[in-house]
Enzyme design. Structure first.
Site, PDB file in Angstrom:
ATOM      1  N   LYS A  23      -4.613  -9.490  -6.251  1.00 26.96           N
ATOM      2  CA  LYS A  23      -5.704  -9.636  -5.388  1.00 26.96           C
ATOM      3  C   LYS A  23      -6.471  -8.492  -5.807  1.00 26.96           C
ATOM      4  CE  LYS A  23      -6.374  -7.605  -1.157  1.00 26.96           C
ATOM      5  NZ  LYS A  23      -7.875  -7.248  -0.932  1.00 26.96           N
TER       6      LYS A  23
ATOM      7  N   LYS B 184     -10.884  -3.304  -2.833  1.00 31.99           N
ATOM      8  CA  LYS B 184     -11.862  -2.224  -2.827  1.00 31.99           C
ATOM      9  C   LYS B 184     -10.780  -0.985  -3.453  1.00 31.99           C
ATOM     10  CE  LYS B 184     -13.746  -3.105   1.337  1.00 31.99           C
ATOM     11  NZ  LYS B 184     -12.703  -3.049   2.366  1.00 31.99           N
TER      12      LYS B 184
ATOM     13  N   LYS C 228       0.695  -1.034  -0.087  1.00 34.22           N
ATOM     14  CA  LYS C 228      -0.014   0.136   0.065  1.00 34.22           C
ATOM     15  C   LYS C 228       0.873   1.190  -0.003  1.00 34.22           C
ATOM     16  CE  LYS C 228      -4.311  -1.437   1.603  1.00 34.22           C
ATOM     17  NZ  LYS C 228      -5.593  -1.234   2.716  1.00 34.22           N
TER      18      LYS C 228
HETATM   19  P1  ATP Z   1      -8.790  -2.153   0.706  1.00 38.46           P
HETATM   20  O1  ATP Z   1      -8.534  -2.146  -0.683  1.00 38.46           O
HETATM   21  O2  ATP Z   1      -9.418  -1.007   1.207  1.00 38.46           O
HETATM   22  O3  ATP Z   1      -7.762  -2.994   1.695  1.00 38.46           O
HETATM   23  P2  ATP Z   1     -10.071  -4.787   0.540  1.00 38.46           P
HETATM   24  O4  ATP Z   1     -10.904  -5.303  -0.601  1.00 38.46           O
HETATM   25  O5  ATP Z   1      -8.640  -5.559   0.510  1.00 38.46           O
HETATM   26  O6  ATP Z   1      -9.989  -3.074   0.997  1.00 38.46           O
HETATM   27  P3  ATP Z   1     -10.483  -5.278   3.273  1.00 38.46           P
HETATM   28  O7  ATP Z   1     -11.499  -4.475   4.086  1.00 38.46           O
HETATM   29  O8  ATP Z   1      -9.185  -4.760   3.531  1.00 38.46           O
HETATM   30  O9  ATP Z   1     -10.898  -5.389   1.881  1.00 38.46           O
HETATM   31  O10 ATP Z   1     -10.752  -6.653   3.692  1.00 38.46           O
HETATM   32  C1  ATP Z   1     -11.772  -7.344   4.431  1.00 38.46           C
HETATM   33  C2  ATP Z   1     -11.911  -8.914   4.247  1.00 38.46           C
HETATM   34  O11 ATP Z   1     -11.957  -9.332   3.054  1.00 38.46           O
HETATM   35  C3  ATP Z   1     -10.667  -9.362   4.825  1.00 38.46           C
HETATM   36  O12 ATP Z   1     -11.009 -10.435   5.427  1.00 38.46           O
HETATM   37  C4  ATP Z   1      -9.794  -9.814   3.746  1.00 38.46           C
HETATM   38  O13 ATP Z   1      -8.842 -10.778   4.127  1.00 38.46           O
HETATM   39  C5  ATP Z   1     -10.817 -10.056   2.513  1.00 38.46           C
HETATM   40  N1  ATP Z   1     -10.476  -9.957   1.291  1.00 38.46           N
HETATM   41  C6  ATP Z   1     -10.141  -8.913   0.658  1.00 38.46           C
HETATM   42  N2  ATP Z   1      -9.798  -8.858  -0.680  1.00 38.46           N
HETATM   43  C7  ATP Z   1     -10.148 -10.480  -0.850  1.00 38.46           C
HETATM   44  C8  ATP Z   1      -9.922 -11.205  -1.924  1.00 38.46           C
HETATM   45  N3  ATP Z   1      -9.577 -10.578  -3.210  1.00 38.46           N
HETATM   46  N4  ATP Z   1     -10.113 -12.489  -1.997  1.00 38.46           N
HETATM   47  C9  ATP Z   1     -10.463 -13.087  -0.865  1.00 38.46           C
HETATM   48  N5  ATP Z   1     -10.737 -12.313   0.265  1.00 38.46           N
HETATM   49  C10 ATP Z   1     -10.408 -10.903   0.406  1.00 38.46           C
HETATM   50 MG    MG Z   2      -7.433  -4.827   2.201  1.00 39.51          MG
END
Ligand code: ATP
Ligand code: MG
Length: 332
Positions: free
Chosen positions: A195, A198, A112
């Site tokens: 990955k 969001k 990040k």
């Molecule tokens: P950001 O980009 O803001 O970090 P994010 O999509 O990574 O958002 P988080 O809020 O950080 O989402 O994570 C929420 C949950 O979703 C965590 O348990 C994380 O491990 C899971 N998660 C996030 N992205 C994935 C993915 N691509 N596949 C499976 N699990 C995911």
């Molecule tokens: Mg995340």
């Protein structure tokens, strides 16, 4: 019932399909057998810049998506992290037993901070993992269901808990990470080796829970595949197709093998069309429910307030023990 903790950042208006498959689906079944705490982690979200009015909206929106996806706020404790001050308070104490080098090794921070550039990299982003450790340890958590990307943070949490316990006496339960191997990581449709997130810069490869059906259809139909042809699961050589098959298999509750058989000898277009139906079949009802819930924000806020009170009580008990163990003078 064993205690469970997990959370998501209100870092976007909508959750993405990786959050649904890697976390929410799993939470939904675990909440029946566990004493579950699910948090909307707004303190974590501000480790990268958020627009204040959007953050507030996204926090309610994330709560609505949890509930619409099947989290029951009367069976589980579903609350907003900033409503429970003990998170920030315990995080500070944990910062003081965390090595600088140890925190520097966290890959999420490296990724990040590289993405946002040195100028936008904050001490808050660096301290993300100790705040997450506080989240988990406050509730004497036994099980932490997360995606693969969070494994390293849960391991750090265990190290910190063991360190605190050995230095100050038994205080924290040592948590276990629970990762569903097959669905641990959903990849970006436009870049199927990274990955889905969001906070991705481009939304072209991100399937949002709240996207209009036409948008979802387009994104899936345009997903990157490969030039070899053949619907076969091969993560190494065909990461795009493997990702589509994973999503399909989970949402349709079918094995990868049965999908390979069904689509044998057919083109990627057919696979994608099938996947569109499955994704919309899952998300259409969720989207409708979210709209209903957001139609009555006062009721949603009441639910969050009563859940926060429940979380606060548990968290404060742990925090009081920690303050005592480290030698803070009690306020009498
Ligand atoms: P950001 O980009 O803001 O970090 P994010 O999509 O990574 O958002 P988080 O809020 O950080 O989402 O994570 C929420 C949950 O979703 C965590 O348990 C994380 O491990 C899971 N998660 C996030 N992205 C994935 C993915 N691509 N596949 C499976 N699990 C995911
Ligand atoms: Mg995340």
């Amino acid at each position: 019932k064993p205690r469970l903790y997990s959370g998501m950042q209100p870092s976007a208006e909508s959750l993405q399909i990786g959050n649904y498959i890697g976390a929410l689906l799993n939470w939904k079944s675990l909440q029946q057998t566990h004493d579950a705490f699910f948090s909307i982690v707004d303190l974590h979200a501000i480790t990268v810049a958020q627009e204040p009015s959007k953050l507030r909206e996204n926090t309610r929106g994330t709560a609505a998506q949890y509930i619409a996806a099947g989290i029951d706020p009367s069976a589980s404790t579903l609350y907003v992290q900033s409503h429970v001050p003990a998170h920030a308070q315990l995080a500070w104490v944990l910062n003081t037993i965390t090595g600088f080098g140890e925190a520097s090794r966290m890959t999420q921070f490296k990724d990040k901070s590289a993405r946002h550039g040195a100028d936008a990299t904050t001490v808050g982003l660096f301290a993300y993992p100790t705040l997450m450790a506080a989240d988990i340890l406050l509730y004497q958590t036994e099980v932490v269901p997360v995606g693969e990307d969070q494994r390293q943070h849960v391991e750090l949490t265990r190290d910190l808990a063991l360190r605190f316990n050995s230095r100050f006496g038994d205080t924290f339960t040592i948590p276990e990470v629970a990762i569903v191997k097959e669905t641990a990581k959903i990849y970006d449709l436009q870049n199927p080796v990274s990955k889905m997130s969001k906070s991705a810069e481009s939304h072209a490869g991100v399937i949002w829970l709240l996207d209009e059906p036409g948008v979802t259809r387009k994104k899936i139909m345009r997903a990157v595949t490969d030039a070899h042809g053949g619907v076969v699961f091969d993560r190494e050589n065909k990461p795009g197709v493997a990702n589509l098959l994973t999503i399909y298999s989970v949402l349709a509750s079918r094995t990868i093998e049965s999908l390979e058989t069904e689509y044998a000898g057919r083109g990627y277009g057919d696979l994608k069309k099938g996947l569109v139906e499955v994704v919309l079949g899952t998300f259409d009802p969720i989207r409708e429910r979210v709209a209903e819930l957001l139609g009555d924000p006062a009721e949603l806020d009441r639910v969050l307030a009563s859940n926060a009170a429940r979380a606060d009580a548990v968290a404060n008990e742990t925090l009081a023990t920690v303050y005592d163990r480290v030698g803070f003078l009690p306020r009498r």
